[in-house]
Motif scaffolding. Structure first.
Motif, short mmCIF file in Angstrom:
data_model
loop_
_atom_site.label_atom_id
_atom_site.label_comp_id
_atom_site.label_asym_id
_atom_site.label_seq_id
_atom_site.Cartn_x
_atom_site.Cartn_y
_atom_site.Cartn_z
N CYS A 106 0.84 -1.21 0.00
CA CYS A 106 0.00 0.00 0.00
C CYS A 106 0.87 1.25 0.00
O CYS A 106 0.48 2.29 -0.54
CB CYS A 106 -0.92 0.01 1.22
N LYS A 107 2.04 1.14 0.59
CA LYS A 107 2.94 2.29 0.73
C LYS A 107 3.27 2.92 -0.63
O LYS A 107 3.38 4.13 -0.74
CB LYS A 107 4.23 1.84 1.43
N HIS A 108 3.42 2.07 -1.65
CA HIS A 108 3.86 2.56 -2.95
C HIS A 108 2.70 2.84 -3.90
O HIS A 108 2.92 3.10 -5.08
CB HIS A 108 4.82 1.53 -3.59
N ARG A 109 1.48 2.80 -3.40
CA ARG A 109 0.31 3.07 -4.26
C ARG A 109 -0.04 4.55 -4.17
O ARG A 109 -0.15 5.12 -3.10
CB ARG A 109 -0.87 2.19 -3.84
N ARG A 132 -1.82 7.74 -3.71
CA ARG A 132 -3.03 8.01 -2.93
C ARG A 132 -4.09 8.77 -3.73
O ARG A 132 -5.26 8.75 -3.37
CB ARG A 132 -2.68 8.80 -1.66
N HIS A 133 -3.68 9.45 -4.77
CA HIS A 133 -4.65 10.17 -5.59
C HIS A 133 -5.37 9.20 -6.53
O HIS A 133 -6.58 9.28 -6.70
CB HIS A 133 -3.95 11.28 -6.39
N ILE A 134 -4.59 8.29 -7.11
CA ILE A 134 -5.20 7.32 -8.03
C ILE A 134 -6.01 6.29 -7.26
O ILE A 134 -7.11 5.90 -7.68
CB ILE A 134 -4.09 6.62 -8.86
N TYR A 135 -5.51 5.85 -6.11
CA TYR A 135 -6.19 4.82 -5.34
C TYR A 135 -6.85 5.42 -4.09
O TYR A 135 -6.78 4.87 -3.00
CB TYR A 135 -5.18 3.73 -4.94
N GLU A 145 -9.18 3.18 -2.05
CA GLU A 145 -8.52 2.21 -1.18
C GLU A 145 -8.14 2.86 0.15
O GLU A 145 -8.28 2.26 1.21
CB GLU A 145 -7.27 1.63 -1.85
N VAL A 146 -7.67 4.08 0.08
CA VAL A 146 -7.27 4.80 1.29
C VAL A 146 -8.47 4.98 2.22
O VAL A 146 -8.33 4.90 3.44
CB VAL A 146 -6.63 6.16 0.94
N THR A 147 -9.65 5.19 1.64
CA THR A 147 -10.85 5.38 2.47
C THR A 147 -11.25 4.10 3.20
O THR A 147 -12.05 4.15 4.13
CB THR A 147 -12.04 5.86 1.62
N MET A 176 -7.67 9.79 -13.08
CA MET A 176 -6.45 10.20 -12.37
C MET A 176 -5.21 9.61 -13.04
O MET A 176 -4.16 10.25 -13.10
CB MET A 176 -6.53 9.77 -10.90
N LYS A 177 -5.30 8.40 -13.55
CA LYS A 177 -4.17 7.79 -14.25
C LYS A 177 -3.82 8.59 -15.50
O LYS A 177 -2.65 8.80 -15.83
CB LYS A 177 -4.50 6.34 -14.61
#
Length: 613
Positions: A543-546, A548-551, A554-556, A605-606
């Motif tokens: 998760c660290k390297h994902r 946060r804007h694109i995913y 997932e953060v939520t 976002m991508k």
């Protein structure tokens, strides 16, 4: 009036929709929280405490440490580091010092770390010390009770904040009231067995800062092996000025002390078994001293081996040990515990072939999270009957003891030996036996995930997990099965079959049945590192390297208390799940279906990221 009741003599009294409110006792609740976050078994006076030194042995070290603890040495040296290799008797000396200082009312607390006995959690160190101190000092206890009741999160805070809230702040409050606590000794044994080198260094640095700043009235006896990172920490300028160092070495200079121990203990065994004198012969004791090679752990393990009640008797056991004398002269592995290794090999060679594999599986299970000390969980994971389990454990009487509910190892060196193929050779639990158990657990998990006839908590489910018809046991057994497989995937080399299974596992279904249980023994970082880089993206993503804007969606999903930076997504497509990292371990939760709007957002976002680059 004594014995009167509040409603005595009340008539025609009616209660409509009564609600009974439990009035909590904040003081009692505060200490309960502290106790729950502690490890009582790590105390010097618990039933699990290590053996103290045999009378008349190691007295020079014990006297020196006790005099230091009584304030009879350089006042700048408020830390005493007792260092040395495995097996030289550091824990026994620490235990003897704890007993002597407690008798002189100078002991604040003692904590004995033990990796194989599941006493390696750094988070429980300061809470345990605080609880022990509270049992001795009523005024400190009173402040602590209300403090923790007001803020129960103290016991889950980072170590630095724990230390401040449990020691510095309460003791300052006492000093302000004119109740200054006198200087006392805190003993911490087995620092090298704390989970994680970072935590080991943090503990030392927190203690050192306290001694330099004078924020607590403690002096600290710290015992550990000579690990490179600990040597560097203690030799740093910040530590060296406040630390006195003393090294216990493997030395034949203590042969006379080992001789006294062996003579006394063998004499006891001779009386117990009515063996005619002279037994043992003087030359036999001399041979045992030579075999011990300056290691007290060798001598104590030999005594347990000779006194094994499940053997043919002390004479036969002694002959087996003495037969090692010729092997030792030929054996030169270069390992500092090579003589002890030969003795461990003797113990394993005497295990009947028909139960050797079961013994190896029992030892393997003790490397898995809570199963390190959970006897019932260990037995059920391996699907062994009680008689099978205890028959296997009896063969290891010399190196471990089985109590009513847990397994305790006498010394960490045995499991270090069992994990190292260079030392334990064909008996190593990391080789064939480890791969065989991992394959079995994998097959059982695959059946639960893929077989439609295996319903949750059905008879077939219970058979695969080793559970029985009790929801609590079913959940625990399932958790142990999942954790067992993943832990063995993180500690053993991964073959092509296991990698393929991991890539196709339905981790989403596994997570749905995990409830909120922590996998306390699973190191996800180790699991990831154990997977070759070319295979990782098929199995796990950090998760660290994902982005946060694109995913963002997932953060939520991050639950309260979880650490996004240290968490992972395990599996692919519809099979994936979240592996959330918490303070106490890993929790698996299903990966929910993404809402359509989120999919559009992620695609957008991508594209934005692509255009910007």
């Amino acid at each position: 009036m004594a014995g009167s009741h509040t409603l005595q003599n009340v008539h025609d009294f009616v209660m409509n929709n009564p609600q009974f409110v439990h009035i909590s006792e904040p003081e009692k609740r505060g200490l309960e929280i502290l106790l729950e976050a502690s490890i009582p078994e790590a105390a010097y006076d618990s039933s699990d405490h290590p053996s103290h030194c045999h009378p008349g042995t190691r007295y020079q070290y014990i006297d020196r440490i006790v005099h230091w603890g009584m304030g009879d040495v350089n006042p700048r040296h408020r830390i005493f580091w007792l260092k040395g290799p495995a097996g030289v008797g550091k824990s026994a000396i620490a235990q003897s010092c704890a007993e002597e200082l407690a008798a002189r009312k100078k002991l604040a607390a003692a904590f004995f770390f033990s990796r194989p006995n599941l006493r390696d959690n750094p988070q429980c160190l300061f809470t345990s010390i605080s609880y022990q101190l509270a049992s001795k000092l009523k005024s400190y206890s009173e402040i602590l009770k209300s403090t923790i009741h007001d803020d129960p999160t103290i016991v889950t805070k980072a170590l630095l904040h724990q230390f401040h809230d449990l020691f510095i702040s309460p003791l300052q409050e006492l000093a302000a009231k004119g109740e200054k606590v006198t200087e006392r000794v805190v003993i911490i044994d087995g620092l090298d067995e704390v989970a994680g080198e970072t935590a080991q260094q943090a503990i030392i640095e927190i203690i050192a800062a306290s001694t330099r700043d004078g924020t607590t009235p403690f002096v600290w006896l710290l015992c550990s092996r000579l690990e490179p990172h600990l040597i560097a920490t203690f030799n740093s300028p910040a530590l060296s000025v406040v630390t006195h160092q003393e090294e216990l070495m493997v030395s034949r200079d203590i042969d006379n002390e080992i001789a006294k121990y062996l003579t006394d203990e063998l004499a006891k065994l001779g009386k117990e078994h009515d063996l005619p004198l002279p037994w043992p012969r003087e030359r036999d004791i001399g041979a045992l001293i030579n075999l011990s090679g300056g290691l007290f752990i060798y001598a104590t393990t030999v005594i347990r081996f000779i006194g094994d009640r499940n053997s043919l008797g002390p004479k036969d056991q002694l002959r087996a040990v003495l037969a090692l004398a010729t092997s030792v002269s030929k054996h030169n592995s270069g390992h500092p515990l090579s003589e002890l290794d030969l003795f461990y090999l003797l113990i394993l060679q005497r295990i009947p072939a028909k139960i050797l594999q079961t013994v190896q599986r029992v030892l393997l299970a003790t490397t898995i999270g809570e199963l390190r000390t959970n006897l019932e969980g260990n037995r059920r994971l391996l699907r062994l009957s009680s008689s099978q389990f205890h028959a296997a454990c009896r063969t290891l009487h010399s190196v471990m003891k089985v109590e009513s509910s847990k397994i305790n190892f006498y010394h960490a060196s045995f499991m270090d030996f069992m994990r190292d193929p260079q030392r334990s050779k064909q008996f190593c639990i990391q080789l064939e036996s480890g791969n065989a158990l991992r394959t079995e657990l994998m097959t059982r998990l695959q059946a639960i995930c893929d077989d439609p006839d295996v319903k949750p908590y059905s008879e077939s489910f219970n058979a695969l997990t080793g559970a029985h018809n009790n929801s609590k046991f079913q959940q625990t057994a399932y958790k142990n099965l999942v954790e067992g497989f993943l832990v063995l995937c993180s500690t053993l080399p991964l073959d092509a079959t296991t990698l393929a299974a991991l890539a196709s596992f339905n981790f989403n279904k596994i997570a749905k049945s995990m409830f909120t249980d922590y996998l306390s023994g699973l190191n996800m970082d180790a699991l990831v590192q154990n997977i070759l880089e070319k295979d990782r993206t098929r199995i796990v993503r950090s998760c660290k390297h994902r982005d946060r804007h694109i995913y963002e969606w997932e953060v939520t999903q991050v639950p309260e208390g979880a650490n996004w930076e240290g968490s992972y997504i395990l599996g692919r497509g519809q099979n994936k799940c979240f592996c959330w990292r918490y303070q106490y371990g890993i929790t698996l939760t299903p990966y929910p279906e993404r809402p359509a709007t989120e999919k559009i957002h992620r695609t957008l976002m991508k594209r934005i990221k692509f255009w910007r680059t």
